[in-house]
Scaffold this active site. Structure first.
Site, PDB file in Angstrom:
ATOM      1  N   LYS A  90     -49.601  67.580 -12.138  1.00  0.00           N
ATOM      2  CA  LYS A  90     -49.316  66.225 -12.638  1.00  0.00           C
ATOM      3  C   LYS A  90     -48.106  65.683 -11.920  1.00  0.00           C
ATOM      4  CE  LYS A  90     -49.917  62.739 -15.351  1.00  0.00           C
ATOM      5  NZ  LYS A  90     -49.999  61.900 -14.123  1.00  0.00           N
ATOM      6  N   GLN A 111     -40.802  68.099  -9.895  1.00  0.00           N
ATOM      7  CA  GLN A 111     -41.769  67.761 -10.947  1.00  0.00           C
ATOM      8  C   GLN A 111     -42.143  68.981 -11.784  1.00  0.00           C
ATOM      9  OE1 GLN A 111     -43.025  64.253 -10.474  1.00  0.00           O
ATOM     10  NE2 GLN A 111     -43.403  64.419 -12.664  1.00  0.00           N
ATOM     11  N   LYS A 114     -39.334  69.322 -14.342  1.00  0.00           N
ATOM     12  CA  LYS A 114     -39.326  68.131 -15.192  1.00  0.00           C
ATOM     13  C   LYS A 114     -40.459  68.216 -16.214  1.00  0.00           C
ATOM     14  CE  LYS A 114     -39.276  64.234 -12.933  1.00  0.00           C
ATOM     15  NZ  LYS A 114     -39.662  62.961 -12.255  1.00  0.00           N
ATOM     16  N   LYS A 126     -47.324  66.284  -6.523  1.00  0.00           N
ATOM     17  CA  LYS A 126     -46.873  64.967  -6.051  1.00  0.00           C
ATOM     18  C   LYS A 126     -47.679  64.605  -4.819  1.00  0.00           C
ATOM     19  CE  LYS A 126     -43.806  61.811  -7.036  1.00  0.00           C
ATOM     20  NZ  LYS A 126     -43.144  61.484  -8.317  1.00  0.00           N
ATOM     21  N   GLY A 165     -48.284  56.735 -10.769  1.00  0.00           N
ATOM     22  CA  GLY A 165     -47.523  55.922  -9.827  1.00  0.00           C
ATOM     23  C   GLY A 165     -46.177  56.527  -9.469  1.00  0.00           C
ATOM     24  N   ASP A 166     -45.555  55.954  -8.465  1.00  0.00           N
ATOM     25  CA  ASP A 166     -44.169  56.229  -8.066  1.00  0.00           C
ATOM     26  C   ASP A 166     -43.781  55.029  -7.187  1.00  0.00           C
ATOM     27  OD1 ASP A 166     -42.124  58.702  -8.085  1.00  0.00           O
ATOM     28  OD2 ASP A 166     -42.013  57.833  -6.094  1.00  0.00           O
ATOM     29  N   THR A 210     -40.319  55.325 -18.232  1.00  0.00           N
ATOM     30  CA  THR A 210     -39.302  56.019 -17.426  1.00  0.00           C
ATOM     31  C   THR A 210     -37.925  55.385 -17.648  1.00  0.00           C
ATOM     32  OG1 THR A 210     -41.032  56.415 -15.803  1.00  0.00           O
ATOM     33  CG2 THR A 210     -38.773  56.894 -15.133  1.00  0.00           C
ATOM     34  N   ASN A 241     -40.059  49.320 -11.156  1.00  0.00           N
ATOM     35  CA  ASN A 241     -40.526  49.699 -12.488  1.00  0.00           C
ATOM     36  C   ASN A 241     -39.433  50.381 -13.316  1.00  0.00           C
ATOM     37  OD1 ASN A 241     -41.792  52.290 -14.054  1.00  0.00           O
ATOM     38  ND2 ASN A 241     -42.935  50.418 -14.472  1.00  0.00           N
ATOM     39  N   SER A 378     -47.160  59.765 -19.621  1.00  0.00           N
ATOM     40  CA  SER A 378     -48.436  60.005 -18.936  1.00  0.00           C
ATOM     41  C   SER A 378     -49.226  61.076 -19.686  1.00  0.00           C
ATOM     42  CB  SER A 378     -48.202  60.474 -17.499  1.00  0.00           C
ATOM     43  OG  SER A 378     -47.917  59.392 -16.644  1.00  0.00           O
TER      44      SER A 378
HETATM   45  P1  NDP Z   1     -40.794  50.819  -7.466  1.00  0.00           P
HETATM   46  O1  NDP Z   1     -41.552  50.818  -6.208  1.00  0.00           O
HETATM   47  O2  NDP Z   1     -41.293  50.073  -8.629  1.00  0.00           O
HETATM   48  O3  NDP Z   1     -39.311  50.305  -7.198  1.00  0.00           O
HETATM   49  C1  NDP Z   1     -38.460  50.927  -6.281  1.00  0.00           C
HETATM   50  C2  NDP Z   1     -37.146  50.177  -6.235  1.00  0.00           C
HETATM   51  O4  NDP Z   1     -36.212  50.921  -5.475  1.00  0.00           O
HETATM   52  C3  NDP Z   1     -37.283  48.824  -5.559  1.00  0.00           C
HETATM   53  O5  NDP Z   1     -36.323  47.949  -6.084  1.00  0.00           O
HETATM   54  C4  NDP Z   1     -36.977  49.165  -4.111  1.00  0.00           C
HETATM   55  O6  NDP Z   1     -36.501  48.071  -3.368  1.00  0.00           O
HETATM   56  C5  NDP Z   1     -35.902  50.223  -4.275  1.00  0.00           C
HETATM   57  N1  NDP Z   1     -35.975  51.157  -3.139  1.00  0.00           N
HETATM   58  C6  NDP Z   1     -36.994  51.963  -2.818  1.00  0.00           C
HETATM   59  N2  NDP Z   1     -36.764  52.659  -1.710  1.00  0.00           N
HETATM   60  C7  NDP Z   1     -35.562  52.279  -1.314  1.00  0.00           C
HETATM   61  C8  NDP Z   1     -34.771  52.641  -0.216  1.00  0.00           C
HETATM   62  N3  NDP Z   1     -35.178  53.533   0.703  1.00  0.00           N
HETATM   63  N4  NDP Z   1     -33.560  52.076  -0.119  1.00  0.00           N
HETATM   64  C9  NDP Z   1     -33.142  51.182  -1.043  1.00  0.00           C
HETATM   65  N5  NDP Z   1     -33.864  50.785  -2.109  1.00  0.00           N
HETATM   66  C10 NDP Z   1     -35.062  51.332  -2.237  1.00  0.00           C
HETATM   67  O7  NDP Z   1     -40.583  52.368  -7.821  1.00  0.00           O
HETATM   68  P2  NDP Z   1     -40.173  53.020  -9.216  1.00  0.00           P
HETATM   69  O8  NDP Z   1     -39.264  52.133  -9.964  1.00  0.00           O
HETATM   70  O9  NDP Z   1     -41.405  53.520  -9.847  1.00  0.00           O
HETATM   71  O10 NDP Z   1     -39.362  54.312  -8.711  1.00  0.00           O
HETATM   72  C11 NDP Z   1     -37.960  54.325  -8.536  1.00  0.00           C
HETATM   73  C12 NDP Z   1     -37.457  55.759  -8.577  1.00  0.00           C
HETATM   74  O11 NDP Z   1     -37.789  56.353  -9.843  1.00  0.00           O
HETATM   75  C13 NDP Z   1     -38.056  56.703  -7.531  1.00  0.00           C
HETATM   76  O12 NDP Z   1     -37.080  57.655  -7.162  1.00  0.00           O
HETATM   77  C14 NDP Z   1     -39.167  57.405  -8.298  1.00  0.00           C
HETATM   78  O13 NDP Z   1     -39.483  58.657  -7.734  1.00  0.00           O
HETATM   79  C15 NDP Z   1     -38.498  57.557  -9.645  1.00  0.00           C
HETATM   80  N6  NDP Z   1     -39.377  57.772 -10.792  1.00  0.00           N
HETATM   81  C16 NDP Z   1     -40.399  56.915 -11.080  1.00  0.00           C
HETATM   82  C17 NDP Z   1     -41.185  57.127 -12.187  1.00  0.00           C
HETATM   83  C18 NDP Z   1     -42.256  56.179 -12.597  1.00  0.00           C
HETATM   84  O14 NDP Z   1     -42.861  56.402 -13.642  1.00  0.00           O
HETATM   85  N7  NDP Z   1     -42.526  55.116 -11.852  1.00  0.00           N
HETATM   86  C19 NDP Z   1     -40.996  58.309 -13.035  1.00  0.00           C
HETATM   87  C20 NDP Z   1     -39.847  59.109 -12.694  1.00  0.00           C
HETATM   88  C21 NDP Z   1     -39.095  58.842 -11.592  1.00  0.00           C
HETATM   89  P3  NDP Z   1     -37.520  47.146  -2.555  1.00  0.00           P
HETATM   90  O15 NDP Z   1     -38.148  46.261  -3.572  1.00  0.00           O
HETATM   91  O16 NDP Z   1     -36.650  46.433  -1.596  1.00  0.00           O
HETATM   92  O17 NDP Z   1     -38.492  48.056  -1.891  1.00  0.00           O
HETATM   93  O1  2IT Z   2     -41.473  61.200 -10.749  1.00  0.00           O
HETATM   94  C1  2IT Z   2     -42.222  61.065 -11.734  1.00  0.00           C
HETATM   95  O2  2IT Z   2     -42.077  61.745 -12.759  1.00  0.00           O
HETATM   96  C2  2IT Z   2     -43.282  60.048 -11.686  1.00  0.00           C
HETATM   97  N1  2IT Z   2     -43.369  59.326 -10.694  1.00  0.00           N
HETATM   98  C3  2IT Z   2     -44.261  59.903 -12.816  1.00  0.00           C
HETATM   99  C4  2IT Z   2     -45.339  60.944 -12.732  1.00  0.00           C
HETATM  100  C5  2IT Z   2     -46.472  60.817 -13.716  1.00  0.00           C
HETATM  101  O3  2IT Z   2     -47.416  61.603 -13.547  1.00  0.00           O
HETATM  102  O4  2IT Z   2     -46.441  59.995 -14.620  1.00  0.00           O
END
Ligand code: NDP
Ligand code: 2IT
Length: 446
Positions: A90, A111, A114, A126, A165-166, A210, A241, A378
């Site tokens: 997952k 992961q 976590k 992943k 997603g991520d 998250t 997100n 999830s």
């Molecule tokens: P999104 O794609 O929704 O948003 C990512 C954000 O981070 C955007 O604002 C983006 O800017 C910025 N960003 C991404 N890459 C870079 C970079 N290289 N340098 C600077 N800014 C950057 O992703 P999420 O919000 O889903 O994910 C954000 C973080 O949270 C990641 O580390 C992800 O692994 C982690 N995460 C996500 C989960 C989820 O459920 N979605 C769960 C647990 C962890 P821009 O718009 O300019 O690209």
């Molecule tokens: O980093 C993370 O935990 C995620 N991107 C969410 C993973 C999931 O299966 O919901």
């Protein structure tokens, strides 16, 4: 580092050359495990450490697709099925040009622990692609997702491997991926992906989970010092997100969220970030954060090409990407009065930054604990799919809250038990590791 761990670590670095983020993630966990293997020599005998670092399966594949001008594009797809001791693999899918095997392996490795911390029956995995969604049309994104799934589907299943997603993968992409999976397999297998739309098997609270969970965790940490997030000055990185719903929950708890960012720059809005406007610009219009300052007008500043960690904060929530907070940023945050840092992103703080926070007595929550609310919800989505049921927002959020408080308490108790009170890094690593190690021992040499 303990000699036994050092030997395995050196072997992992040598066998996986150039995968620097993966090395960093392994080192960070191994730094915590010395006292555990002293207590449990059986883990060493059964080669649990070596097995944990070697994914059960790694899939790398070609993703051919055609862009809107008729040109053929080739991307690389990945899925690392890391560890299935606790349940089906997952973990999310990341679409970003920086994706390569080392990033997918660091994320998959994190992961495992976590997912163990959530207490839910899910293993670790992943995936993703070096596909860059920025500037691509909806039709291009759909064709890419369909091609990606046309290869990946054979490895997935609700009892086998369940992506979500991520970065770069949200509800829209999960929809295209699900549609193609259904078409190829001729099965309406709801539990094969999470983060689905509400009308076709998704769960309420999954979009928020998250960010909400990260803030709930930060609030639990603050409570251990008789504080809360109320009236605290909060700075968030990212505007995707995780960042959006971290800001929303912090505001619900009475905090003053003053800044957020994207990969181009950051905005400061001393009156409090208008989260609905950020969401409208970034999520709905898929625009740039710069636009926020234009629409809000006087009093709001936008700074291009600089780090949001230049803004003073009492509570810092890095919610963008790995290694975005280095030693210099951490030192500056401490000088500006930060007392709580919770990682919404995966590994956003470098080891040097974490050391700065910890030696200054800052309450620091590592991502594998603080951002586990997403994957935990999830797992709640999978439960609803399995029972062909859907729960209310209130009930689902209550479950999420219980899970986050549970993770907080488990990390705090473990840290205490191992003589390092308030060290959430140690608590998370040890308690996640022991759970997986016990299951691996019980299941024999596989
Ligand atoms: P999104 O794609 O929704 O948003 C990512 C954000 O981070 C955007 O604002 C983006 O800017 C910025 N960003 C991404 N890459 C870079 C970079 N290289 N340098 C600077 N800014 C950057 O992703 P999420 O919000 O889903 O994910 C954000 C973080 O949270 C990641 O580390 C992800 O692994 C982690 N995460 C996500 C989960 C989820 O459920 N979605 C769960 C647990 C962890 P821009 O718009 O300019 O690209
Ligand atoms: O980093 C993370 O935990 C995620 N991107 C969410 C993973 C999931 O299966 O919901």
């Amino acid at each position: 580092m303990h000699a036994e761990l050092l030997a395995v670590r050196d072997q992992v670095h040598a066998r996986n050359p150039g995968e620097v983020e993966f090395h960093q993630a392994v080192d960070e966990v191994f730094e915590s495990l010395g006292p555990v293997i002293e207590r449990h020599p059986e883990y060493v005998e059964a080669a649990v450490l070596e097995r944990l670092c070697e994914p059960e399966r790694q899939i790398i594949f070609r993703v051919p697709w055609t862009d809107d001008s008729g040109r053929v594009q080739i991307n690389r797809g990945f899925r690392v099925e890391y560890n299935s001791a606790l349940g089906p693999y997952k973990g999310g899918l990341r679409f970003h040009p920086s994706v390569y095997l080392g990033i997918v392996k660091f994320l998959g490795f994190e992961q495992i622990f976590k997912n163990a911390l959530t207490g839910m029956p899910i293993g670790g995995g992943k995936g993703g692609s070096d596909f860059d969604p920025r500037g691509r049309s909806k039709a291009e994104v759909m064709r890419f997702c369909q091609s990606f799934m046309t290869e990946l589907y054979r490895h997935l299943g609700e009892h086998t491997d369940v992506p979500a997603g991520d970065i770069g993968v949200g509800g829209r992409e999960i929809g295209y991926l699900f549609g193609q999976y259904k078409r190829i397999t001729n099965r309406y297998e709801s539990g094969v992906l999470t983060g689905k739309g509400l009308s076709w098997g998704g769960s309420l609270v999954r979009p928020e989970a998250t960010g909400y969970g990260t803030v709930l965790f930060a609030n639990e940490m603050a409570k251990t010092r008789g504080r809360s997030l109320e009236e605290r000055r909060v700075v968030v990185s990212g505007s995707g997100n995780v960042a959006i719903y971290a800001m929303a929950k912090a505001q619900q708890l009475g905090a003053n969220v003053v800044a957020c960012s994207d990969s181009d720059g950051f905005v400061v809005d001393e009156g409090g970030i208008d989260v609905d406007l950020v969401r409208q610009i970034k999520e709905v219009e898929r625009g740039r954060l710069k636009e926020y300052a234009v629409r809000r007008g006087a009093g709001v500043s936008y700074v291009e090409g600089a780090s949001v960690w230049d803004v003073n904060a009492e509570v810092a929530l890095p919610c963008a990407t790995q290694n975005e907070v280095g030693e210099a940023a951490a030192t500056r945050l401490v000088a500006s009065g930060v007392t709580v840092v919770a990682e919404g992103a995966n590994m956003p703080c470098t080891p040097e930054a974490i050391a700065v926070f910890q030696s200054a007595g800052v309450l620091f929550a590592p991502g594998k604990a603080a951002n586990a609310g997403g994957v935990a919800t999830s797992a709640l989505e999978m439960q609803q799919n399995a029972s062909r049921d859907s729960w209310t927002f209130e009930y689902t959020e209550q479950r999420l809250t219980e899970i986050m408080v549970g993770i907080h308490d488990r990390c705090a108790q473990t840290a205490e038990e191992y003589g390092a009170p308030s060290n959430y890094v140690l608590g998370a690593n040890i308690s996640g590791f022991v759970k997986v190690a016990e299951a691996m021992l019980a299941q024999g040499l596989v």
